[in-house]
Design a protein around this motif. Structure first.
Motif, PDB file in Angstrom:
ATOM      1  N   PRO A   1      25.356  67.966  62.695  1.00  0.00           N
ATOM      2  CA  PRO A   1      24.857  67.086  63.913  1.00  0.00           C
ATOM      3  C   PRO A   1      25.712  65.599  63.546  1.00  0.00           C
ATOM      4  CG  PRO A   1      22.361  66.996  63.398  1.00  0.00           C
ATOM      5  CD  PRO A   1      23.320  68.627  62.333  1.00  0.00           C
ATOM      6  N   ALA A   2      25.992  64.916  64.451  1.00  0.00           N
ATOM      7  CA  ALA A   2      26.740  63.956  64.478  1.00  0.00           C
ATOM      8  C   ALA A   2      25.507  62.493  64.488  1.00  0.00           C
ATOM      9  CB  ALA A   2      27.233  63.913  65.591  1.00  0.00           C
ATOM     10  N   ALA A   3      24.115  62.803  64.783  1.00  0.00           N
ATOM     11  CA  ALA A   3      23.328  61.374  64.254  1.00  0.00           C
ATOM     12  C   ALA A   3      22.600  61.566  63.585  1.00  0.00           C
ATOM     13  CB  ALA A   3      22.886  61.654  66.283  1.00  0.00           C
ATOM     14  N   LEU A   4      22.982  63.333  62.578  1.00  0.00           N
ATOM     15  CA  LEU A   4      22.209  62.653  61.258  1.00  0.00           C
ATOM     16  C   LEU A   4      22.801  61.612  60.214  1.00  0.00           C
ATOM     17  CD1 LEU A   4      21.110  66.064  60.451  1.00  0.00           C
ATOM     18  CD2 LEU A   4      19.670  63.619  60.151  1.00  0.00           C
ATOM     19  N   LYS A   5      24.172  61.184  60.890  1.00  0.00           N
ATOM     20  CA  LYS A   5      25.009  60.718  59.773  1.00  0.00           C
ATOM     21  C   LYS A   5      24.690  59.691  59.199  1.00  0.00           C
ATOM     22  CE  LYS A   5      29.921  62.160  59.488  1.00  0.00           C
ATOM     23  NZ  LYS A   5      31.421  62.183  60.726  1.00  0.00           N
ATOM     24  N   ASP A   6      24.977  58.948  59.130  1.00  0.00           N
ATOM     25  CA  ASP A   6      24.376  58.119  57.688  1.00  0.00           C
ATOM     26  C   ASP A   6      24.828  56.227  58.516  1.00  0.00           C
ATOM     27  OD1 ASP A   6      23.269  56.144  56.513  1.00  0.00           O
ATOM     28  OD2 ASP A   6      25.331  56.642  54.344  1.00  0.00           O
ATOM     29  N   THR A   7      23.764  56.379  58.863  1.00  0.00           N
ATOM     30  CA  THR A   7      23.788  54.970  59.754  1.00  0.00           C
ATOM     31  C   THR A   7      22.918  54.128  59.697  1.00  0.00           C
ATOM     32  OG1 THR A   7      23.638  55.993  62.053  1.00  0.00           O
ATOM     33  CG2 THR A   7      26.188  55.381  62.008  1.00  0.00           C
ATOM     34  N   PRO A   8      22.508  53.268  58.633  1.00  0.00           N
ATOM     35  CA  PRO A   8      21.473  53.129  58.724  1.00  0.00           C
ATOM     36  C   PRO A   8      21.253  51.574  59.691  1.00  0.00           C
ATOM     37  CG  PRO A   8      22.269  52.002  56.790  1.00  0.00           C
ATOM     38  CD  PRO A   8      23.635  53.419  57.570  1.00  0.00           C
ATOM     39  N   GLY A   9      20.206  51.720  60.620  1.00  0.00           N
ATOM     40  CA  GLY A   9      19.867  50.134  60.899  1.00  0.00           C
ATOM     41  C   GLY A   9      20.264  50.311  62.430  1.00  0.00           C
ATOM     42  N   THR A  10      20.492  51.508  62.743  1.00  0.00           N
ATOM     43  CA  THR A  10      20.671  51.901  63.819  1.00  0.00           C
ATOM     44  C   THR A  10      19.653  52.095  64.834  1.00  0.00           C
ATOM     45  OG1 THR A  10      21.176  54.231  64.068  1.00  0.00           O
ATOM     46  CG2 THR A  10      23.041  52.773  63.643  1.00  0.00           C
ATOM     47  N   GLY A  11      18.979  52.604  63.735  1.00  0.00           N
ATOM     48  CA  GLY A  11      17.527  52.691  64.846  1.00  0.00           C
ATOM     49  C   GLY A  11      16.595  51.317  64.594  1.00  0.00           C
ATOM     50  N   THR A  12      16.687  51.143  63.586  1.00  0.00           N
ATOM     51  CA  THR A  12      16.040  49.399  64.119  1.00  0.00           C
ATOM     52  C   THR A  12      16.809  48.499  65.152  1.00  0.00           C
ATOM     53  OG1 THR A  12      16.914  48.153  61.778  1.00  0.00           O
ATOM     54  CG2 THR A  12      15.089  48.600  61.503  1.00  0.00           C
TER      55      THR A  12
ATOM     56  N   GLU B   1      10.817  73.829  66.645  1.00  0.00           N
ATOM     57  CA  GLU B   1      10.877  72.606  66.118  1.00  0.00           C
ATOM     58  C   GLU B   1       9.798  71.405  66.245  1.00  0.00           C
ATOM     59  OE1 GLU B   1      14.632  70.432  63.827  1.00  0.00           O
ATOM     60  OE2 GLU B   1      14.758  72.930  63.571  1.00  0.00           O
ATOM     61  N   LEU B   2       9.907  71.953  67.874  1.00  0.00           N
ATOM     62  CA  LEU B   2       9.736  71.036  68.781  1.00  0.00           C
ATOM     63  C   LEU B   2       8.275  70.997  69.190  1.00  0.00           C
ATOM     64  CD1 LEU B   2      12.514  69.382  70.874  1.00  0.00           C
ATOM     65  CD2 LEU B   2      11.236  68.292  68.843  1.00  0.00           C
TER      66      LEU B   2
ATOM     67  N   ARG C   1      13.483  62.066  66.904  1.00  0.00           N
ATOM     68  CA  ARG C   1      13.698  63.471  66.652  1.00  0.00           C
ATOM     69  C   ARG C   1      14.584  64.499  66.867  1.00  0.00           C
ATOM     70  NH1 ARG C   1       8.044  66.164  67.207  1.00  0.00           N
ATOM     71  NH2 ARG C   1       8.490  68.118  66.244  1.00  0.00           N
ATOM     72  N   ILE C   2      14.601  64.356  68.121  1.00  0.00           N
ATOM     73  CA  ILE C   2      15.099  65.224  69.384  1.00  0.00           C
ATOM     74  C   ILE C   2      16.848  64.508  69.009  1.00  0.00           C
ATOM     75  CG2 ILE C   2      16.618  65.848  71.341  1.00  0.00           C
ATOM     76  CD1 ILE C   2      14.007  65.678  72.861  1.00  0.00           C
ATOM     77  N   LYS C   3      17.587  63.470  68.734  1.00  0.00           N
ATOM     78  CA  LYS C   3      18.755  62.887  67.628  1.00  0.00           C
ATOM     79  C   LYS C   3      19.001  63.708  66.802  1.00  0.00           C
ATOM     80  CE  LYS C   3      18.853  58.854  70.402  1.00  0.00           C
ATOM     81  NZ  LYS C   3      18.917  57.428  70.743  1.00  0.00           N
ATOM     82  N   THR C   4      18.383  64.523  65.420  1.00  0.00           N
ATOM     83  CA  THR C   4      18.119  64.990  64.680  1.00  0.00           C
ATOM     84  C   THR C   4      18.921  65.905  64.740  1.00  0.00           C
ATOM     85  OG1 THR C   4      15.939  65.148  63.953  1.00  0.00           O
ATOM     86  CG2 THR C   4      16.884  63.472  63.476  1.00  0.00           C
ATOM     87  N   MET C   5      18.455  66.352  66.131  1.00  0.00           N
ATOM     88  CA  MET C   5      19.032  67.864  66.099  1.00  0.00           C
ATOM     89  C   MET C   5      20.456  68.388  67.002  1.00  0.00           C
ATOM     90  SD  MET C   5      15.916  69.664  67.424  1.00  0.00           S
ATOM     91  CE  MET C   5      14.534  68.699  67.585  1.00  0.00           C
ATOM     92  N   GLY C   6      20.661  66.926  67.525  1.00  0.00           N
ATOM     93  CA  GLY C   6      22.642  66.956  68.429  1.00  0.00           C
ATOM     94  C   GLY C   6      22.318  65.974  69.265  1.00  0.00           C
TER      95      GLY C   6
END
Lengths: 661, 127
Positions: free
Chosen positions: A244-255, A224-225, A184-189
Motif C-alpha cells: 500500500p502506498a502509505a507504507l512507502k518510506d516517508t520518514p518524518g511524516t508521522g511526527t 488485524e483490527l 495502523r489503518i494507514k499501513t493497510m491502505g
C-alpha cells in the motif's frame, strides 16, 4: 518591520519550505504519487492564499489563488503530476519567495497569472467516470468533501475495496486512541475519511466510522483490527498484491502530523530574547554593585551577621543570574538539523537540475547552535553545497571512468568542539585543482607568476573577491555570490572557513562557528590608554613576553611559539594608540591553523561575561570592532573583532605564514 | 460586569485565519467569548466542555473535515440546534452545498471583509 509583517513572512516561509518538501516527495514518486503529498501541497497554497489576503498582500494572494486552482485540479485528478508540472511548481515557489522579499517588483502579475492559467489548460486528463461510485450510498457520499470523493473514485478505479470500520471511544481520551488506530489503518491502505458520530453510542463516548481503501480482504481487516467492518465496495477481480502506498518510506511524516509539535512550541522574535538577555546583563551589574557595597560596609563596620546576610543573598542572586542566563541562551538554540533539512532540499533539487546523482549523508543533526548564527550561515552553506554539486562532483560517465561509485555523496556533519560548533561539508568529487587556481590567479593579477605558494595558500585564493575558476558562469553556483562573500559572512559571526581537499578524492569545507553570540566570555585588556574587550572564543592562549623575545622576519614581527613562528600584530599600532609598555607585554594567541596570529597588548585586566551590542548604523564603517559592551561599573568598552583584523592584515601583508625562521 | 456568555467555537487549521476570525468576533462586543480548535479532533474534544452558541468552521481540514463535523453536530441531540457557519473558499462550491445540505445555517467565502462575517453571525444568532 512591523511585527504583523514579520509574523506573515515567517509563516509564509514555513509554508513554502513545506511545499518544497512535498514537491520533492512527489518528484521522487512520480509513478505513484502519494495523495497525501498532493493534498498537503494543495493545502500549502490554500493557506498561503489565506494569510496573504489577511495581511493585505494582494498580488501574492492572487498568485497563490491561481496556483491553488492548479493544485486543486491536480488533486482532483484533472491535471497530471509529471516532471513539467513539478518544475512549473518549483518555478512558482521561487517567484513567490522573491515576491515576499521584494513585493514592489510585482505590481503587475497578469503575465504570471495567465501563464498558470495556460498551464492549467494544457494536457487534460480524462475525468473519471461516475459509474464506479454509483453503487456507493448517498449516506456515505454526503459527508465527503469533493477531494475525498475523488480519492474514493480513484481507489475504486484502481481495483481497491472500500470498507467502513466502526469504533467507539470514551470522550475523555478518544484523540490518542483514534490517532493510534489511524496510523495502523494507514499501513493497510488509504484512509479516505473519518466520520465522528453520536448515534447509538453510549453517553460519554464518541463513535467513528473510518473509510478505508485497500487491496486486503474483509477477513484480513477484521483480523488485524478486531473491529466491526462493513464492505462498502468490493473489488471485482483479484489484482496482484502490492505494498500500500502509505507504507512507502516517508520518514518524518508521522511526527509532522503530530499535534504536539504545534501546541508545545511558541514562535518568538529573537529580539525579545535579546531584550531579556540585556536585562539579565543589567542584573549582573546590580549584583556587582551589591558586592561593592558589601565590601565597603565591611570596611566601615567590620564583619557582622547583617553583612553576612547581604553576602549570602548576593551569592544566591549571582547563582540565579547565571541560571537565568543559561536558560535564556537555551531558548536561542536550535538543532542544526533544521538547516540540514533545508540544505537537503537544495541538494536534491540541484542534483536533479545538473543530472548528477547525489546521496546526502547527515551526521550530528541534533547539535545545537544559536538561532541567529544558524540563519546567518544558511546562505554560505547553500553556496558551498551548490559549488560542490556544480564544480566538485563529476558527471556520471566521468565518475564511472574513474572507478568511483556512480552515485556521488555529500556529507553534512556537525559537532561541538569546545565553545564552537563545526559544520563539515564534504563531497567525494574531483577535489580542488590548485594548478588551475594558480593560473587563474596569475591571469587575474592576484599573484605574480614567479611567486611560490604552498597548496593551502593556493586554495585560500578562492576566497579572494571576484575569483572563479569556471570560465562560463554556471547556472547553479554562479548566482551572484563568490567564496569571498561566504568567508565574509562566516567571519561576521566570528567564525572561519577551512578547506581540505585531495585531488580526485574529496573536498571538505569546514565551518567553525561560535555556539552563541549573545553572551560571551571576554578578556578585558589594555591597549595603550584604552580598555577593550577581546572575545575568548577567538583566543587559544595568552603569553607574557619580554620585548626582546620578539624577532623580525622580512620586516614583520614574529614570536617563536614552541618552535613555530607566530606572526604578531601590535594592537596599539593597529588602533593608533600609543603604548607605554616598557619591558614586557602580553601576546594573545588568536585564530587557528594557517591563520594563527599573536595580538600584542599592554595588559590583561580580568575576564568577564559581556553582551555585545551593535555599534549602530552610524559607526558601522569603523574597522576592527565587533561592537561595544558594558563592563564593571557602567563603563562602555569596544569589543575587538579578531577575525577581521587577521583578514585585513593578511590582505595588507599578502600572507601571514613564514616558511623559514 | 458584562457576562461573556456568547461562546463561539472557531474550527480552522490555519493559525492566522483562526486568530483573524477570533479578533473579528471579539470586536463585536465583550459578550463574545471565542474558543479555538485547529482541527476536527480538537473541536470534538472542546465541544462537550462548553455550551456553544455558535460554531464557525472551515471545510477543508485534514483527518476530520468540516462536513463530517457538521454531520456529527446535526446527528447529536446536544448540538442539533447549535448554528453552524461555514467559512470556506468559493472554489469548494460543491463542499459548501453539501455543508448546507447537512444542516449548516450559513456560509461565507474567503477572503471576506470583517463586516461580512459579523453580519452573518448577527443574522444567524438573531433569528
Amino acid at each position: 518591520m512591523s511585527s504583523k509583517k514579520e509574523e506573515f513572512i515567517s509563516e509564509a516561509e514555513e509554508i513554502l519550505n513545506n511545499a518544497q518538501e512535498y514537491l520533492l516527495n512527489l518528484q521522487d514518486n512520480l509513478e505513484d504519487p502519494l495523495p497525501d503529498d498532493i493534498n498537503a501541497l494543495f493545502r500549502c497554497f490554500h493557506t498561503l492564499k489565506g494569510i496573504s489576503g489577511l495581511f493585505g498582500y494582494e498580488s501574492l494572494q492572487k498568485l497563490s489563488h491561481t496556483l491553488e486552482n492548479l493544485l486543486d485540479d491536480i488533486r482532483l485528478g484533472k491535471h497530471p503530476v509529471n516532471e513539467p508540472t513539478i518544475s512549473f511548481l518549483f518555478k512558482n515557489i521561487d517567484i513567490i519567495r522573491n515576491m515576499i522579499s521584494n513585493p514592489e517588483e510585482y505590481n503587475d502579475i497578469s503575465t504570471l497569472l495567465s501563464e498558470i492559467e495556460e498551464f492549467r489548460k494544457s494536457p487534460p486528463v480524462d475525468v473519471s467516470d461516475e459509474s464506479a461510485i454509483a453503487t456507493i450510498s448517498e449516506e456515505i457520499l454526503k459527508v465527503l468533501s469533493e477531494y475525498e470523493e475523488h480519492r474514493l473514485k480513484e481507489n475504486i478505479k484502481k481495483g481497491k475495496s472500500i470498507y467502513s470500520i466502526k469504533t467507539t471511544y470514551p470522550l475523555t481520551d478518544f484523540d490518542n486512541e483514534l490517532r493510534t488506530l489511524t496510523e495502523r489503518i494507514k499501513t493497510m491502505g488509504e484512509l479516505i475519511s473519518t466520520l465522528p458520530t453520536s448515534e447509538d453510542i453510549p453517553e460519554g463516548h464518541i463513535g467513528f466510522s473510518l473509510l478505508l481503501a485497500t487491496t486486503k480482504s474483509e477477513e484480513e481487516i477484521k483480523k488485524e483490527l478486531g473491529l466491526p467492518t462493513t464492505v462498502i465496495y468490493a473489488k471485482k477481480k483479484e489484482i496482484p498484491h502490492r505494498e500500500p502506498a502509505a507504507l512507502k518510506d516517508t520518514p518524518g511524516t508521522g511526527t509532522e502530523k503530530s499535534l504536539k509539535s504545534v501546541t508545545t512550541t511558541v514562535r518568538v522574535d529573537i529580539e525579545k530574547i535579546d531584550n531579556i538577555l540585556s536585562s539579565i546583563g543589567e542584573l549582573a551589574l546590580i549584583k556587582g554593585a551589591i558586592s561593592r557595597i558589601e565590601n565597603e560596609l565591611i570596611d566601615y563596620f567590620g564583619h557582622s551577621s547583617l553583612i553576612f546576610d547581604v553576602h549570602r543573598i548576593n551569592q544566591t542572586l549571582s547563582r540565579r543570574i547565571v541560571e537565568l542566563q543559561s536558560l535564556v541562551l537555551e531558548i536561542r538554540m536550535v538543532p542544526i538539523g533544521q538547516i540540514f533539512a533545508r540544505l537537503g532540499q537544495i541538494v536534491r533539487r540541484y542534483s536533479r537540475e545538473t543530472n548528477k546523482q547525489v546521496q546526502l549523508h547527515i551526521y550530528g543533526e541534533e547539535t545545537e547552535i544559536d538561532k541567529f548564527i544558524a540563519e546567518e550561515v544558511i546562505d554560505p552553506l547553500m553556496h558551498i553545497v551548490r559549488n560542490s554539486i556544480d564544480h566538485g562532483i563529476e558527471d556520471r560517465e566521468e565518475r564511472l571512468s574513474k572507478g568511483k561509485p556512480e552515485i556521488a555523496s555529500i556529507t553534512l556533519k556537525a559537532y561541538q568542539k569546545g565553545n564552537h560548533v563545526v559544520i563539515d561539508v564534504t563531497d567525494d568529487g574531483r577535489g580542488i585543482d590548485t594548478e588551475k587556481i594558480r593560473q587563474k590567479a596569475i591571469e587575474k593579477g592576484l599573484i605574480k607568476p614567479e611567486e611560490q605558494l604552498t597548496q593551502s595558500e593556493l586554495i585560500d585564493l578562492i576566497f579572494q573577491p571576484g575569483f572563479s575558476t569556471k570560465d562560463s558562469v554556471s547556472e547553479i553556483s554562479g548566482r551572484g555570490v563568490g567564496m569571498d562573500v561566504v568567508r565574509n559572512k562566516i567571519s561576521s559571526v566570528g567564525g572561519f572557513v577551512e578547506i581540505k581537499t585531495e585531488p580526485q578524492k574529496f573536498t571538505s569545507f569546514s565551518l567553525t562557528l561560535p555556539i552563541t553570540l549573545a553572551i560571551i566570555k571576554a578578556l578585558i585588556i589594555e591597549v595603550g590608554k584604552y580598555t577593550m574587550a577581546l572575545p575568548m572564543t577567538s583566543i587559544s592562549e595568552t603569553i607574557l613576553v619580554d620585548k626582546e623575545a620578539i624577532q623580525s622576519i622580512e620586516g614583520n614581527p614574529v614570536y617563536n611559539l614552541r618552535g613555530e613562528p607566530l606572526p604578531l600584530i601590535y594592537l596599539n599600532e593597529y588602533f593608533e594608540a600609543s603604548s607605554d609598555a616598557e619591558k614586557s607585554q602580553y601576546i594573545v594567541v588568536a585564530g587557528v591553523g594557517s591563520k594563527k596570529v599573536g595580538l600584542v597588548i599592554d595588559d590583561i585586566l580580568r575576564s568577564e561575561d559581556i553582551v555585545i551590542k551593535s555599534l549602530g548604523e552610524y559607526l558601522k564603517e569603523i574597522k576592527g570592532f565587533a561592537g561595544a559592551a558594558e563592563i564593571g561599573k557602567h563603563d562602555v568598552v569596544l569589543v575587538v573583532d579578531v577575525e577581521s583584523i587577521i583578514e585585513e592584515t593578511i590582505r595588507k601583508q599578502g600572507k601571514l605564514t613564514y616558511s623559514n625562521v | 460586569m458584562i457576562k461573556r456568555n456568547i461562546k463561539v467555537l472557531v474550527v480552522e487549521d490555519s493559525l492566522s485565519t483562526r486568530s483573524m476570525i477570533r479578533s473579528i468576533i471579539e470586536d463585536m462586543g465583550e459578550e463574545y467569548n471565542v474558543f479555538e480548535a485547529q482541527n476536527g479532533f480538537e473541536a470534538l474534544k472542546i465541544l462537550p466542555t462548553e455550551n456553544f452558541k455558535l460554531i464557525v468552521t472551515d471545510i477543508n481540514m485534514p483527518d476530520i473535515n468540516g462536513l463530517e463535523l457538521i454531520n456529527f453536530l446535526r446527528t447529536t441531540p446536544r448540538y442539533k440546534n447549535t448554528p453552524v457557519i461555514i467559512v470556506s473558499t468559493e472554489k469548494t462550491e460543491k463542499d459548501i452545498q453539501r455543508g448546507l445540505a447537512l444542516g449548516a445555517e450559513a456560509y461565507i467565502t474567503k477572503p471576506f471583509k470583517p463586516e461580512e462575517l459579523q453580519n452573518t453571525i448577527n443574522r444567524v444568532l438573531n433569528r
